[in-house]
Design an enzyme around this catalytic site. Structure first.
Site, PDB file in Angstrom:
ATOM      1  N   LEU A  97       0.868  -1.179   0.000  1.00 47.97           N
ATOM      2  CA  LEU A  97       0.000   0.000   0.000  1.00 47.97           C
ATOM      3  C   LEU A  97       0.906   1.231   0.000  1.00 47.97           C
ATOM      4  CD1 LEU A  97      -2.467  -1.380   2.706  1.00 47.97           C
ATOM      5  CD2 LEU A  97      -2.721  -1.479   0.210  1.00 47.97           C
ATOM      6  N   GLN A 174      -5.169   3.901  -6.672  1.00 45.07           N
ATOM      7  CA  GLN A 174      -6.371   3.990  -5.847  1.00 45.07           C
ATOM      8  C   GLN A 174      -7.353   4.948  -6.507  1.00 45.07           C
ATOM      9  OE1 GLN A 174      -4.398   4.834  -1.989  1.00 45.07           O
ATOM     10  NE2 GLN A 174      -6.409   4.445  -1.156  1.00 45.07           N
ATOM     11  N   GLY A 206      -8.789   5.545   1.542  1.00 50.36           N
ATOM     12  CA  GLY A 206      -8.395   4.475   2.466  1.00 50.36           C
ATOM     13  C   GLY A 206      -8.046   3.193   1.720  1.00 50.36           C
ATOM     14  N   HIS A 207      -7.339   2.266   2.406  1.00 52.19           N
ATOM     15  CA  HIS A 207      -6.857   1.071   1.700  1.00 52.19           C
ATOM     16  C   HIS A 207      -7.941   0.034   1.424  1.00 52.19           C
ATOM     17  CE1 HIS A 207      -6.503  -0.114   5.886  1.00 52.19           C
ATOM     18  NE2 HIS A 207      -5.389   0.574   6.064  1.00 52.19           N
ATOM     19  N   ASP A 237       5.265   1.027   4.823  1.00 55.17           N
ATOM     20  CA  ASP A 237       6.122   1.503   5.926  1.00 55.17           C
ATOM     21  C   ASP A 237       6.252   0.497   7.063  1.00 55.17           C
ATOM     22  OD1 ASP A 237       3.722   1.677   7.283  1.00 55.17           O
ATOM     23  OD2 ASP A 237       3.675   3.861   7.375  1.00 55.17           O
ATOM     24  N   LYS A 380       6.229   5.258  11.486  1.00 56.21           N
ATOM     25  CA  LYS A 380       5.246   6.339  11.324  1.00 56.21           C
ATOM     26  C   LYS A 380       5.832   7.692  11.711  1.00 56.21           C
ATOM     27  CE  LYS A 380       1.768   3.466  10.428  1.00 56.21           C
ATOM     28  NZ  LYS A 380       1.360   3.312   9.022  1.00 56.21           N
TER      29      LYS A 380
END
Length: 492
Positions: A97, A174, A206-207, A237, A380
């Site tokens: 993602l 996306q 959103g994923h 990440d 993050k």
């Protein structure tokens, strides 16, 4: 009253459809078809948003997952690996993602292009891992990047550097959805452009959007035609999310009628993970429960480490034919996440999103696997970055593993203050990354810099008061110390 509310909903829906059609007239001819497909998905989400009110779950119906529905990783590992690992690998594609920007760490462009270890970016490490896998087993595992309109152009430019690597790389985008004015429930965009007044008018939803956009891109059918059966999906990440051969073997060696269509990797909760989604049994199905769905009165209970012991790592193994079946039947059921935002000019907007793991309840034979914490290593913040850059981890073929010299398996708790938030500032404050092998806890606040070869052990708290500056000298060894604004070093 009910009739009036229904009329109002219909009015909002009709007004939204009218505005979307107006926006489409401003699309470039090359983008019109893609935008129309995106808007079809958005209309469905908007319709559901108008119909649903309040948390979508009845707290009284939540039960603990049945015993066998979450398997310990050790049990799956005990089966060992078959002689022919390549035949399983050849049925797998890895999806990362890659829709996020590095803004939270003060970087422009895709987050995946931030350097995390020895000048290697998240994307470099991912490519190295898969290339190593393909070379070791003479396999053909492709890498698929789900980009967003924010990251697509920059990512594609960088992909040219991997042309001679032993990895096929595919990308798809996306959807692009319009942000909604909170008051009028209409799009804030005035046209399909992405610049000027429309710069903040669009968002990637959103994923959970992976299912629709993957299908619409044609890539899903292409991979199925190539004999791929599963995708391993994770956040780019999360440096712990590597292809695990034991989980893959478990998927491949089940009777065809018992094949898992969806596997979610979960891991034990710590105090740092209390907001993470968890698995519950609900209406006879295993499903993901997110904090946003929890009625306010039960939020503390949801955060409890004793009642909900595990959380979702967002490492998922999903059957490609099952995605296709559910998409064609329009049977993918995901809760709507209503995400309120305030734009730079102060306008309050909402964006409607979904989460990839929420579709779990739509699949057959779903399973949770309780994996070691090492498979969840997200970066993050710069506090996370400090950990992965340090000697706590060694790197081999793009994979990070905890150093055997660390005597306990948990990572230190690191909290860096606002002077360290941006990667650029963070790097300026460390002449070299400290030795952290014996560190338990580090808090740093204010104007603090670290000289070369500093060693941190136990609990170290360094606080520079406003207007003060603390320089930790080269070669310093701080063990269970509080260093405060006037540079006194106290035993802690």
């Amino acid at each position: 009253m009910v009739e009036f509310q229904e009329k109002l909903k219909l009015q909002h829906e009709n007004s939204m459809h009218t505005e979307l059609e107006k926006l489409l007239t401003t699309a470039k001819p090359s983008e019109a078809e893609i935008s129309r497909k995106d808007f079809e998905g958005f209309k469905k989400l908007f319709h559901r948003f108008l119909q649903e009110k309040g948390p979508s779950i009845d707290w009284a119906k939540i039960q603990r997952p049945p015993k066998d529905s979450i398997q310990p990783y050790e049990k799956i590992k005990l089966k060992g690996l078959p002689a022919d690992v390549a035949s399983s690998l050849n049925k797998l594609a890895v999806v990362k993602l890659n829709g996020g920007l590095g803004t939270s760490m003060g970087c422009k462009g895709p987050k995946s292009l931030i350097s995390v270890r020895n000048e290697n970016t998240f994307l470099d490490l991912t490519v190295q891992q898969i290339e190593h896998l393909n070379k070791s087993y003479n396999a053909d595992v492709p890498l698929v990047l789900m980009n967003s309109f924010n990251t697509d152009e920059d990512t594609k430019k960088i992909l040219q550097k991997y042309t001679h690597h032993h990895v096929k790389i595919h990308t798809f985008n996306q959807s692009r959805y319009p942000r909604i004015n909170k008051e009028s429930l209409l799009p804030v965009a005035t046209n399909m452009g992405l610049t000027g007044e429309n710069e903040e008018a669009w968002y990637p939803p959103g994923h959970g959007d992976i299912y629709t956009s993957f299908f619409n891109s044609g890539l899903l059918d292409k991979l199925i035609a190539e004999g791929k059966e599963y995708i391993f999906v994770s956040n780019i990440d999360n440096l712990g999310a590597t292809v695990d051969l034991h989980i893959l073997n478990h998927l491949m060696n089940q009777p065809s009628d018992k094949r898992c269509e969806f596997v979610m990797e979960v891991t034990d909760k710590t105090r740092a993970d209390v907001k993470g989604g968890t698995l519950t049994q609900y209406d006879g199905k295993l499903r993901l429960l997110e904090i946003a769905q929890v009625p306010k009165a039960h939020v503390d209970e949801f955060k409890s480490v004793t009642k909900f012991k595990i959380f979702n790592t967002n490492n998922l193994w999903i059957s490609l034919p099952a995605i296709k079946r559910l998409h064609v039947k329009n049977a993918m059921d995901m809760e709507i996440i209503v995400n309120p935002k305030t734009l730079e000019g102060g306008l309050n907007v909402i964006q409607l999103e979904t989460a990839v793991g929420a579709a779990m309840k739509s699949f057959d034979n779903v399973l949770g696997i309780n994996v070691p914490r090492s498979r969840f290593l997200p970066v993050k913040t710069t506090s996370d970055l400090l950990l992965v850059m340090s000697n706590l981890y060694s790197m081999n073929a793009g994979s990070l593993t905890m150093s055997p010299k660390r005597e306990f398996p948990t990572t230190p708790h690191v909290k860096l203050g606002s002077s360290f938030t941006k990667v650029r500032d963070f790097l300026k404050r460390f002449e070299s990354i400290p030795d952290m092998l014996e560190l338990d806890h580090l808090t740093v606040s204010g104007d603090v810099t670290f000289g070369k070869q500093v060693t941190l052990k136990g609990t170290v708290i360094i606080i520079a008061n406003h207007g003060d500056r603390i320089d930790i000298p080269a070669g310093a060894i701080l063990e269970n110390k509080i260093v405060s604004g006037n540079l006194r070093i106290l035993d802690h």
